[in-house]
Design a protein around this motif. Sequence first.
Motif, short mmCIF file in Angstrom:
data_model
loop_
_atom_site.label_atom_id
_atom_site.label_comp_id
_atom_site.label_asym_id
_atom_site.label_seq_id
_atom_site.Cartn_x
_atom_site.Cartn_y
_atom_site.Cartn_z
N ALA A 186 -4.56 -3.28 -10.41
CA ALA A 186 -4.78 -1.77 -9.67
C ALA A 186 -6.16 -1.43 -9.65
N LYS A 187 -7.65 -2.78 -9.87
CA LYS A 187 -8.96 -2.44 -8.88
C LYS A 187 -8.90 -3.62 -7.72
N THR A 188 -8.08 -4.35 -7.53
CA THR A 188 -7.98 -4.64 -6.00
C THR A 188 -7.04 -4.60 -4.89
N GLN A 189 -6.06 -2.91 -5.26
CA GLN A 189 -5.73 -3.11 -4.04
C GLN A 189 -6.27 -2.35 -2.67
N ASP A 190 -5.78 -2.73 -2.13
CA ASP A 190 -6.27 -1.80 -0.99
C ASP A 190 -5.35 -1.21 -0.20
N MET A 191 -5.37 0.27 -1.18
CA MET A 191 -4.62 1.42 -0.79
C MET A 191 -5.52 2.87 -1.11
N SER A 192 -6.51 2.83 -0.78
CA SER A 192 -7.52 3.36 -1.99
C SER A 192 -7.82 4.73 -0.16
N ILE A 193 -7.88 5.71 -0.18
CA ILE A 193 -8.52 6.92 0.16
C ILE A 193 -9.69 6.91 0.68
N ASP A 249 -3.21 10.11 -6.30
CA ASP A 249 -2.86 10.06 -7.20
C ASP A 249 -4.13 8.52 -7.29
N HIS A 250 -4.12 8.80 -8.53
CA HIS A 250 -5.56 7.10 -8.63
C HIS A 250 -6.42 7.71 -7.12
N GLY A 251 -6.46 7.66 -6.57
CA GLY A 251 -7.11 7.76 -5.19
C GLY A 251 -6.82 6.63 -4.74
#
Length: 522
Positions: free
Chosen positions: A240-247, A346-348
Amino acid sequence: MISRNSKSLSLVVWRFMVAVLLAFGICRGLTAADSRPNILFIFTDDHAAHALSCYGSKINQTPNLDRIANEGMLFQNCFCTNSICGPSRAVILTGKHSHLNGFLQNGNTFDGSQQTFPKLLQKVGYQTAMIGKWHLKTDPTGFDYWQVLIGQGPYYNPPMIENGNRVSHTGYTTDIITDIALDFLKNKRDSDKPFMMMYQHKAPHRNWQPGPKHLTMYDDVTIPEPENLFDDYSGRGTAAKTQDMSIEKTMTPNDLKLNPPRNLTPEQLAIWNAAYDPKNKAFEEANLEGKELVRWKYQRYIKDYLRCVASVDDNVGRVLDYLDESGLADNTIVIYSSDQGFYLGDHGWFDKRFMYEESYRMPFMVRWPGKVPAGSVNSDLLSNLDFAETFLDIAGADIPDDMQGRSIVPLLEGQRPNDWYKSLYYHYYEFFGDRKTAHMVRRHYGVRTDRYKLIHFYNLDEWELYDLQNDPREMLSVYGDSQYASIQKDLTAEVKRLQEKYQVPDDRGSVPKNPPSLQPRP
Ligand code: CA
């Protein structure tokens, strides 16, 4: 002589009339035998259940899609076996998990020679059609008529392939796909056969380009934010910390419509700029930073997403209206679903892939006049692994033993079999280790029951466990918490049992990579 001749003439005429009546009767008999229901499978790309008002959306209204639920059955717990576009479609066509149908991740090539439910429906006399987004690289097989987007396809002016021939269109893709679907129903349908039509939209896939009718919808409102828009992932592991899909970090200027789409006609571009230029000017002048900038990005993203959904809703309304007007509605089963869910802040996040609820859940509604009571709601566990078997069951066709799901027709009839699913298996593959992968979501498998979810990010060897009753947003993994020791033990055994049942290979960490082909389509 004259009398005898006229007598024999009368006899000939009589025999002819009897023959005509018999033939007509046989035809009627055949029609009666072919009163099997039509199947209209309406499918979108990335439409999360929490952006449908029939699922309790707090951010939009979908009156036409709601008609399917209000007049049929809404499934609250339908999930995706592998939450990403191509793999979900391959599972639906084959009734087999990704490791058996060969389409593990986007970029794979679907083997169209394998068994699929449309082929089996053709064999039992259904006319089959596939219209819209296909996204499996090879041409569709098992369809009497098909017209599909090329790859993802654009939101405006899409080139398409019609039964092998390239055709061009001008206009908004959601409208165009609907026009083609209506043309099939009106002009290409074989009225002697039941039909199965897959009517599949590109929308509301990234990068969420609204149609001309919806460009300023929601301009005067603020869409509510999810409570975990500013999630810091402290309650979960590395994935969850290292994904690359944040707004906050991942969205591009094109995603945010700071630039107009590149392929618009001059007329379309003028309409687009009239809508977006004032909004973009106001944004530039505001000079936002930090959380305020994230909030602005969220609003821009979610409004465009919902505008795309609004167009789908309008167009589904056109099709439902036509079914009513034509008299087809009474004997046509209408299904609505989407290839997976999506994170709506959700989750940013935006995007999908994770086994967390918002992208794992699929919307799934079924309207079956005379069979399913209007307004019914089902909370049993099911997945896209069960769609093929269900369609075959509806058509009265045999369900092959090598399909891995089961028909949900008993659920539609209000009969829950005693041995119905108590858990579902999940497996996501699209991560290439040292190679940059879209959105960087780690491989994982897991199991979900009605209350708990166990996830194993196996290349990291990290486990997560959620109690969905106490923590529906999945903010705190309770893996290793002594209070959950027996649950953890049971689910660990359960996921192993499911891997054996579904024949998941042991070397899943080294599944073939099949990198996307660089060859352009001829
Ligand atoms: Ca998708």
